[in-house]
Write a protein that holds these residues in place. Structure first.
Motif, PDB file in Angstrom:
ATOM      1  N   ASP A 179       4.556 -28.466   0.321  1.00 44.24           N
ATOM      2  CA  ASP A 179       4.154 -29.508  -0.627  1.00 44.24           C
ATOM      3  C   ASP A 179       3.464 -30.686   0.044  1.00 44.24           C
ATOM      4  O   ASP A 179       2.990 -31.590  -0.642  1.00 44.24           O
ATOM      5  N   PRO A 204       1.459 -29.655  -4.369  1.00 44.57           N
ATOM      6  CA  PRO A 204       1.305 -30.990  -3.782  1.00 44.57           C
ATOM      7  C   PRO A 204       2.361 -31.989  -4.231  1.00 44.57           C
ATOM      8  O   PRO A 204       2.636 -32.144  -5.421  1.00 44.57           O
ATOM      9  N   TYR A 217      -4.882 -34.695  -0.248  1.00 49.85           N
ATOM     10  CA  TYR A 217      -6.166 -34.299  -0.834  1.00 49.85           C
ATOM     11  C   TYR A 217      -7.201 -33.959   0.232  1.00 49.85           C
ATOM     12  O   TYR A 217      -8.132 -33.192  -0.012  1.00 49.85           O
ATOM     13  N   GLN A 233      -5.873 -30.033   1.260  1.00 52.14           N
ATOM     14  CA  GLN A 233      -5.320 -28.993   0.407  1.00 52.14           C
ATOM     15  C   GLN A 233      -6.275 -27.825   0.174  1.00 52.14           C
ATOM     16  O   GLN A 233      -5.829 -26.742  -0.219  1.00 52.14           O
ATOM     17  N   VAL A 251      -3.316 -23.737  -4.884  1.00 51.75           N
ATOM     18  CA  VAL A 251      -2.717 -25.043  -5.130  1.00 51.75           C
ATOM     19  C   VAL A 251      -2.265 -25.066  -6.584  1.00 51.75           C
ATOM     20  O   VAL A 251      -3.078 -24.910  -7.499  1.00 51.75           O
ATOM     21  N   LEU A 252      -0.947 -25.239  -6.793  1.00 54.02           N
ATOM     22  CA  LEU A 252      -0.368 -25.237  -8.133  1.00 54.02           C
ATOM     23  C   LEU A 252       0.571 -26.434  -8.277  1.00 54.02           C
ATOM     24  O   LEU A 252       1.050 -26.975  -7.279  1.00 54.02           O
ATOM     25  N   ASP A 253       0.857 -26.807  -9.530  1.00 60.03           N
ATOM     26  CA  ASP A 253       1.780 -27.923  -9.716  1.00 60.03           C
ATOM     27  C   ASP A 253       3.223 -27.505  -9.478  1.00 60.03           C
ATOM     28  O   ASP A 253       4.044 -28.293  -9.009  1.00 60.03           O
ATOM     29  N   CYS A 257       2.923 -22.858 -15.015  1.00 58.41           N
ATOM     30  CA  CYS A 257       2.285 -23.626 -13.950  1.00 58.41           C
ATOM     31  C   CYS A 257       0.799 -23.797 -14.234  1.00 58.41           C
ATOM     32  O   CYS A 257       0.201 -23.060 -15.015  1.00 58.41           O
ATOM     33  N   ARG A 258       0.215 -24.798 -13.566  1.00 57.59           N
ATOM     34  CA  ARG A 258      -1.230 -25.034 -13.639  1.00 57.59           C
ATOM     35  C   ARG A 258      -1.819 -24.820 -12.251  1.00 57.59           C
ATOM     36  O   ARG A 258      -1.306 -25.374 -11.275  1.00 57.59           O
ATOM     37  N   VAL A 259      -2.888 -24.041 -12.176  1.00 58.75           N
ATOM     38  CA  VAL A 259      -3.536 -23.735 -10.903  1.00 58.75           C
ATOM     39  C   VAL A 259      -4.710 -24.687 -10.700  1.00 58.75           C
ATOM     40  O   VAL A 259      -5.629 -24.735 -11.520  1.00 58.75           O
ATOM     41  N   SER A 260      -4.687 -25.445  -9.603  1.00 58.21           N
ATOM     42  CA  SER A 260      -5.811 -26.335  -9.266  1.00 58.21           C
ATOM     43  C   SER A 260      -6.879 -25.612  -8.476  1.00 58.21           C
ATOM     44  O   SER A 260      -8.066 -25.881  -8.625  1.00 58.21           O
ATOM     45  N   SER A 261      -6.436 -24.694  -7.596  1.00 55.91           N
ATOM     46  CA  SER A 261      -7.381 -23.853  -6.864  1.00 55.91           C
ATOM     47  C   SER A 261      -6.677 -22.564  -6.472  1.00 55.91           C
ATOM     48  O   SER A 261      -5.453 -22.531  -6.346  1.00 55.91           O
TER      49      SER A 261
END
Length: 254
Positions: free
Chosen positions: A181, A200, A208, A211, A217-219, A228-232
């Motif tokens: 994290d 994170p 930032y 990452q 990268v997920l919440d 979950c939400r995937v950022s990348s």
């Protein structure tokens, strides 16, 4: 023909990854230790957020003392660490710390599917033991072993904790994945040759910058009530991180 890597071992960071420990566990414990040892220090959330960029409680306290112009001996730092650990253990046993979303579900799935799971953390062994005893009563946790701050001389972001974990688990880096994290954790895992799933920390102000080095990268890891939400990284089916998703991360092109 090249053999596709198969996931054998997952390495879990603790603070902020496995469980929410920082603001409601570690920070109050530090403040109680400061009062107990007669120091006029208070780590409010903003101060602690800044200090979390420094791995390990002893180094945080040494750095803060220098910033305040206070001179503390190694013996005083050690005494503070002992006091803080006692207060943290009390907080954990009182239920101040809980697993992050989706962790319990994924721990069980990996255990059922025969994936070895290890803890790799900058926390001390006593803190980890107390947390496991509280979150997994009756010593029924799925972890094959723990690499704590007491097991290596150089801590995250150095690769030593993960190199030690690879050695002790008898795992090749191509068959392992780290859950992290923070900036120090991510850099440690990558320096040891590991792929990394990053969730994170909201307290890490430098993350930032780094990452993009993580495979995903997920919440959080997701559960049926809270996907979950995937950022990348690859999309996550139904918002749930599964063994199949982790295997996908292992075979992504570099």
């Amino acid at each position: 023909m090249a053999v596709m890597p198969v996931l054998k071992t997952v390495f879990w960071d603790v603070d902020g990854t496995l469980a929410d420990t920082e603001m409601d566990g570690h920070r109050p414990a530090f403040n109680r230790a400061f009062v107990e040892q007669g120091l006029n220090w208070t780590w409010d959330p903003e101060t602690y957020k800044r200090l979390l960029n420094i791995p390990g409680g002893s180094l945080r306290m040494k750095t803060f003392a220098q910033q305040q112009g206070d001179v503390l001996s190694d013996a005083q730092i050690a005494q503070l660490r002992t006091s803080k650990q006692r207060h943290y253990l009390d907080a954990v046993r009182a239920g101040a710390v809980s697993l992050r979303p989706g962790v319990d579900r994924l721990l069980g799935e990996l255990q059922e599917r025969g994936i070895a799971q290890w803890i790799v953390t900058s926390s001390g062994a006593l803190s980890v033991s107390a947390l496991l005893d509280t979150l997994f009563p009756g010593d029924v946790h799925p972890f094959a072993g723990v690499i704590s701050a007491d097991d290596v001389s150089s801590h995250k972001p150095c690769p030593d904790p993960y190199l030690k974990a690879l050695e002790c688990s008898n795992t090749d880096p191509d068959a392992a994945l780290a859950f992290e994290d923070s900036t120090p954790g991510l850099l440690s895992a990558k320096a040891a040759g590991l792929r990394c799933l990053l969730m994170p920390s909201p307290w890490d102000q430098e993350l930032y910058r780094y990452q993009a080095r993580a495979e995903a990268v997920l919440d959080h890891l997701g559960n049926t009530q809270l996907p979950c939400r995937v950022s990348s990284g690859p999309p996550c089916v139904d918002g749930l991180v599964t063994l199949e998703y982790l295997q996908m991360l292992l075979v992504l092109p570099d």
